[in-house]
Design a protein around this motif. Structure first.
Motif: not given
Length: 136
Positions: A23-27, A31-41
């Motif tokens: 969240f700090a690096s995204h202005d 979506s929950p899916k966007d966050v999930y996809d980034q966490m899965c990395v």
């Protein structure tokens, strides 16, 4: 964000540090899916339910704001904690403008016997840039 998590009794794990960094690096909105996809990395074993539960709890704490987009569904953004304001949000490009006027200031009589403890107010529309792009 991490300080607020700690102040609310959360253990600051590597996963929560990553979540705060997302969240700090995204202005914009995520979506929950966007966050999930980034966490899965970083954490391939993380479940969608865990990510969603953390987003919901962060929203309840006031660390994240949640917005409902007609086509895009539920999205989250880091909360603007500096002062009370509301948002104009473009439903096409998600550009957001803040405004200081609070409609709650004009409400003198509300039905029922409620003590207001919080409120949300967003206006959704199409910004000037997207309107101009639609006419060309």
């Amino acid at each position: 964000m991490l300080t607020m998590m700690a102040n609310n009794g959360w253990r600051i794990t590597d996963q929560r540090k990553t979540l705060a960094h997302i969240f700090a690096s995204h202005d914009g909105y995520l979506s929950p899916k966007d966050v999930y996809d980034q966490m899965c990395v970083h954490y391939p074993g993380v479940s969608f339910d865990t990510v969603y539960r953390n987003l919901r709890m962060l929203s309840e704490m006031g660390i994240l704001e949640q917005f409902y987009f007609m086509e895009g569904g539920l999205k989250f953004k880091a909360n603007c904690l500096s002062h009370h304001h509301h948002h104009l949000i473009c439903i096409q490009c998600e550009k957001t403008l803040t405004f200081e006027y609070c409609p709650m200031d004009k409400l003198s009589e509300l039905p029922g016997d409620y003590k207001i403890v919080n409120h949300r107010f967003e206006i959704y529309g199409i910004c000037g840039s997207c309107q101009a792009g639609a006419t060309t």
